[in-house]
Each structure stands twice: as C-alpha cells, then as structure tokens.
Design an enzyme around this catalytic site. Structure first.
Site, mmCIF file in Angstrom:
data_model
loop_
_atom_site.group_PDB
_atom_site.id
_atom_site.type_symbol
_atom_site.label_atom_id
_atom_site.label_comp_id
_atom_site.label_asym_id
_atom_site.label_seq_id
_atom_site.Cartn_x
_atom_site.Cartn_y
_atom_site.Cartn_z
ATOM 1 C CB CYS A 63 -5.190 10.857 0.513
ATOM 2 S SG CYS A 63 -5.032 12.176 1.738
ATOM 3 C CB CYS A 81 -1.558 10.832 0.547
ATOM 4 S SG CYS A 81 -1.739 10.269 2.236
ATOM 5 N N GLY A 134 13.611 -8.907 -14.955
ATOM 6 C CA GLY A 134 14.568 -7.799 -15.015
ATOM 7 C C GLY A 134 15.269 -7.652 -16.351
ATOM 8 C CB CYS A 159 -1.192 12.620 5.080
ATOM 9 S SG CYS A 159 -2.393 13.375 3.940
ATOM 10 C CB CYS A 215 -5.706 10.976 5.322
ATOM 11 S SG CYS A 215 -4.124 10.218 4.909
HETATM 12 ZN ZN LIG Z 1 -3.334 11.461 3.102
#
Ligand SMILES: [Zn+2]
Ligand SMILES: Nc1ncnc2c1ncn2[C@@H]1O[C@H](COP(=O)(O)OP(=O)(O)OP(=O)(O)O)[C@@H](O)[C@H]1O
Ligand SMILES: [Mg+2]
Lengths: 286, 256
Positions: free
Chosen positions: A272, A266, A32, A241, A244
């Site tokens: 996807c 997606c 970090g 989605c 998909c």
């Molecule tokens: Zn998708």
C-alpha cells in the site's frame, strides 16, 4: 563487543541448525510432506511463531536481509519482536520492503508483490495437520497421508456447503500439492492460495509446538480443493483500497470512528505504501 | 462357481490365549452366513480377521476381486486392502458411534465413501445421500442433522446407509441389532433383509441372537472356544443340531 556475539549466529547452535536444515531439505524433496523435527525452546511463547523462527534461524546467513510480516503488517508487536530478535542474534539487515528482503517470515499472509527466485518465504504454522479437524488420531492421519486417502478433506468442504450454502472456509484452505499430498497452507486467507502455486521463491512452513516442517520448492503445482459444482474462489472484499485505490490486493476492514465509519485498506502495508509513494490515491486518503 | 470369499485356516492368538482357531469356509455370491456362539467364543475376532481389521497368525482370506479375481487379502498391499474396505466391503459395527462420524451431518456420513472413491460433485453426492437416507427409512429432511440427534435405531440405520452407498458386494456385521430395543431390532432386521435381497448382497453376520440368523442367514457356523463346532444350513442347524454345544445353545434360547 556487539550484542550478536553473545549468541551463536541466529541464536540456535550449529548442530540444531543442521538438524533443521536436514528437515527442510527433506521437505523440499517431498513437497507438502510434514517432516518431524525436534523443535527447540525459543525465548518466546509458542503463539509467536517459534516454528517459523527456527526455520528462519536455520536458513539465514549474515548477508541476508530479513523482513517479518504479521497479518500483512510489519509494525505489530509480534513482527517487531521477531525482527529485533534476529537483529540482535544474527545482526542481519532488516527491511519492510518486500522486494529488498531475501528472507521473509510471515504469519497469515503472502505479500502482494510477486516474489522472486532469490527469496525465501517462511510461514509460521499453528496446526500443520489438515486432517486434524475430522480425524484426531495421529496414527490414522499419518496413514491417510501415506496412502493419499483424502476423502475426509472433502467431507469437511461438504459440511461447509451443507451448512452455509457455499464453501465457508476462508482461512487455512486446504490444497493438494503436485497431485499428491494434501497440505494446510497455514491460516492465510484463501485469497492468497493461488499465489502458493508456481511461486518462484522457496516456501518453508514451520510448526513449533507440533514439531513439523514442510515445504514447497519453486514452481510447485498447488491446487485448492473444491467440488465441480462449487469451484474454489479466491475471494476478497469487493472494494478498492481506500488509501491506494488498488483493486487487486487483499483488504482489511478498518473501523474509523464511533459513528460506524469504516474503510477498506490493503492488508499488505508495504504494498500500500509503495503504491501511495508512486502517486496512487484512494477515496479515503487524506 | 467361484466363492466370493474363501476363508482357510484362520487362527488368531492373543498371547497364549486363543481368539479363534483353524476356521475355514466358503461364502458364495448372494449368500448370508451367520456366526453364532456364546460371549468370548471368538466371533468378533474371526470377523475382524476376515475384514482386515486384525492380522491373523495363520490362514488366508481370499476375496474374488473385480479387477484381478481371487486374491488373498491378508497378503495384498495395505492400500489395496483399504481400498476394498471402502468399495466392495462394508463393515457394520455393533455400536453406531464406532462406525459413524458423530461430528459430521448425516449427509456427510453417507457421502464420505463416495468422496473417498473420488466423487467431486456436491449435488450428486447430496442426492445419493438423501436417497440412501430414505432407503433406510430416515426422513430426508434430517440430511443436515448430526447423528447425535438421532435415536439408537436411526443411528444404526444411518451406519448401514453409509456402508451401502458405494454398492459393496460383501458386508461384515458385528451384532448389528445388539443394544437396541426389541421393537427397534425387528424393524432393523426387516430393513436388512430387504436390502440384502434387493441388492443381492453377500454378508457375514455375527450375533448371539438366534432369531437374527433365523431371519437373515442362509448358513450358520456355531463357534465355541474359538473353534467352529458345527456348520450347515441355518434351518438344519437350528432345528436339528448335531453337536452337543449347538443343542445346548438352541435349547437355551428356546427356554428364553
Ligand atoms: Zn492500499
Ligand atoms: N484384544 C484382546 N486381547 C486379548 N484377548 C482378547 C482380545 N480380544 C478378544 N480376546 C479374547 O479372545 C476370545 C474371543 O473374543 P471375541 O471378542 O472374539 O469373542 P466374541 O465371540 O466376539 O464375544 P462377544 O459375544 O462377547 O462379543 C475371548 O476369550 C476374549 O477374551
Ligand atoms: Mg464380539
């Protein structure tokens, strides 16, 4: 003679790559922490992720398989250019499949598919300093980091809630690393924040214009900042989605036609496609 | 009784030039010390040395800390000193914009110190901020407005609220009423006096307005060319100044 031999491997000279690797190692040793490095001119504009490109150049080996994601997609101009840059200068294999890549350079997303210990994720970072928004003086922000004085980060979240009724920050959502440094995860959606922590892959962050490198070694503890009465939420559009049918992925809203038709798909195109190839089908799929 | 603050031999030079020289005094809990003197006499330099904003060349600033008792704040670690700066100490600047975040709402300004010491409940922070706005006579309905929309007097009162919200024990003030209209000054002074009394605050107030110290300060130091030329109870110094310079200072004010 192949094109790759006109350049040193991956464009940068060996001395520059060593300098960048030292910054990366220091970053991994202090998760970090923003390590300054002497950013080099790259044959592309700053907005194209020259920080990420330099980090990728320093970690790539000839055996690597390279993938570039821009907002989740492999086929944007930016992603295509960076991918072909390393095809030409390093002659490495490239892929769009997350699981086949050993080095993934990304802008604005973390892949949906969990990464493994054999992978490195390189982020392109525009503004590495999470405190910049409220404290423009670099001398002061450096002191705040070294003393871990992070009250200001919560002032930013406080302002969000007082203005919008909830924490409206949805990208570049600040995190605390191993209970010490506060870090800007680059403009990924906050939906991706939970993936930052405890990740098996090495995560490297490169800011070219600002000349900073920072890192998360595998399995680092990463917590998103919040308030007790306004806890962090990794939100996304509340739909499956359209292509998909995935319910666990980050979605982009796509306008379909002039009549205001739209669909949610997606943002991670590889994820996807892989799901569709496996037979999943959303309501908008042809 | 242990002094809350014990200042010993503070000297600060700017190159060959003297900012302040060999200043020593004790401040006891609940006391208000006034520092007066003409422009350039070293008041701000001394105040900034005491508050940890400037490193003096020599001297000690010993503060009676809650955890460890008296400690020299000059030699303590920077994190420790900065922690004091947002807990037991407060600093009110002459210009509110130096002490406020102008791009942050009034509530965020007051809440910052609370968040800096680890408060993480939005509702509580906002509640305390609203209470404090009311204590400094700012309408609670302004809690989400930025200080840029406030008058000069309101900004100064907001700066005070932002400083006092964590219940500090010692407040440093540099010309807190400077640059404000006379009527606005009077209201601010009344407010400050009330807060000092109610909270039992100890304070060090730098000003060149003798009316301010008359109203607020128990004791007074008169500075000239970086040195303290006279010190004592406020009324004594103002009514019966001993040093020729103090006499001049008092009489010139009386003429105004
Ligand atoms: Zn998708
Ligand atoms: N940063 C600096 N560099 C050089 N000299 C300085 C600096 N700050 C102050 N001085 C000098 O130190 C002396 C004391 O200044 P200081 O600001 O402490 O006076 P002051 O009593 O607060 O004056 P004023 O009433 O005008 O605010 C002055 O001669 C001033 O010119
Ligand atoms: Mg001054």
């Amino acid at each position: 003679m192949t094109e790759a031999s006109e350049y040193n491997f991956a464009y940068l000279d060996e001395q520059t790559k060593r300098m960048i690797r030292r910054a990366i190692l220091k970053g991994l040793a202090i998760p970090g922490y923003q390590v300054p490095f002497a950013s080099r001119e790259m044959p592309m504009p700053y907005g194209w992720g020259t920080g990420g490109v330099q980090v990728s150049a320093a970690v790539l080996t000839p055996d690597d398989t390279f993938k570039v994601i821009d907002q989740g997609a492999d086929d944007t101009t930016n992603a295509v250019s960076i991918r072909s840059f390393f095809e030409r200068t390093a002659g490495v294999e490239t892929t769009t499949a997350t699981s086949e890549a050993s080095v993934i350079q990304t802008r604005h997303r973390i892949p949906e598919e969990p990464l493994t210990e054999d992978q490195i994720l390189v982020y392109q970072v525009p503004i590495p300093e999470p405190l910049r928004f409220l404290e423009p003086r670099e001398s002061e922000t450096r002191k705040m980091h070294s003393l871990e004085e992070y009250g200001l980060m919560h002032v930013k979240l406080y302002e969000d809630i007082s203005r919008h009724g909830h924490i409206a920050t949805s990208y570049a959502y600040p995190v605390k690393v191993e209970g010490s440094y506060v870090m800007d995860p680059s403009p990924i959606p906050k939906f991706d924040n939970p993936k930052l922590g405890d990740m098996a892959a090495i995560q490297l962050f490169g800011a070219g214009r600002e000349q900073r490198i920072y890192a998360l070694p595998p399995y680092t503890q990463v917590a998103s900042l919040d308030f007790e009465d306004h806890p962090f939420e990794a939100s996304k559009a509340d739909h499956p989605c359209g292509l998909c049918d995935a319910t666990d992925s980050y979605l982009d809203e796509v306008i379909m036609d002039d009549q205001g038709g739209r669909m949610f798909v997606c943002s991670d195109t590889d994820y996807c496609e892989a799901r569709r190839a496996a037979g999943h089908k959303g309501k908008d799929a042809a | 009784m242990t002094p809350l603050l014990s200042v010993q031999g503070i000297t600060k030079r700017y190159g060959a030039h003297i900012g302040c020289a060999d200043v020593s005094f004790d401040l006891y809990p609940g006391e208000v010390m006034g520092i007066v003197g003409e422009s350039g006499s070293g008041k701000s330099t001394l105040l900034n040395c005491m508050a940890g904003h400037l490193a003096p060349d020599t001297g000690q600033v010993v503060f009676d800390t809650r955890a460890d008792g008296p400690k020299d704040t000059i030699t303590m670690s920077e994190p420790e000193r900065r922690m004091l700066g947002r807990t037991d100490w407060a600093f009110v600047h002459q210009h509110a914009r130096d002490g406020l975040r102008m791009g942050v709402s009034a509530g965020g300004n007051v809440g910052e110190r609370l968040m800096a010491v680890g408060e993480r409940h939005y509702g509580d922070i906002r509640g305390k901020a609203t209470d404090w706005l009311e204590r400094v006579e700012i309408d609670a309905g302004r809690v989400d407005d930025r200080p840029t929309t406030f008058s000069g007097g309101m900004q100064q009162r907001l700066q005070i609220a932002r400083n006092l919200v964590t219940g500090p024990r010692l407040v440093f003030m540099d010309e807190p009423t400077g640059g404000l209209d006379v009527s606005v000054q009077a209201r601010l002074l009344d407010l400050l006096r009330g807060l000092v009394r109610d909270m039992g605050l100890s304070a060090i107030i730098v000003t060149h307005d003798l009316a301010v110290v008359r109203l607020l300060a128990d004791r007074l130091m008169v500075m000239k060319s970086g040195r303290v030329v006279e010190a004592g109870l406020t009324d004594q110094v103002l009514d019966d100044p001993q040093h020729a310079y103090s006499q001049l200072l008092v009489s010139s004010v009386l003429q105004v």
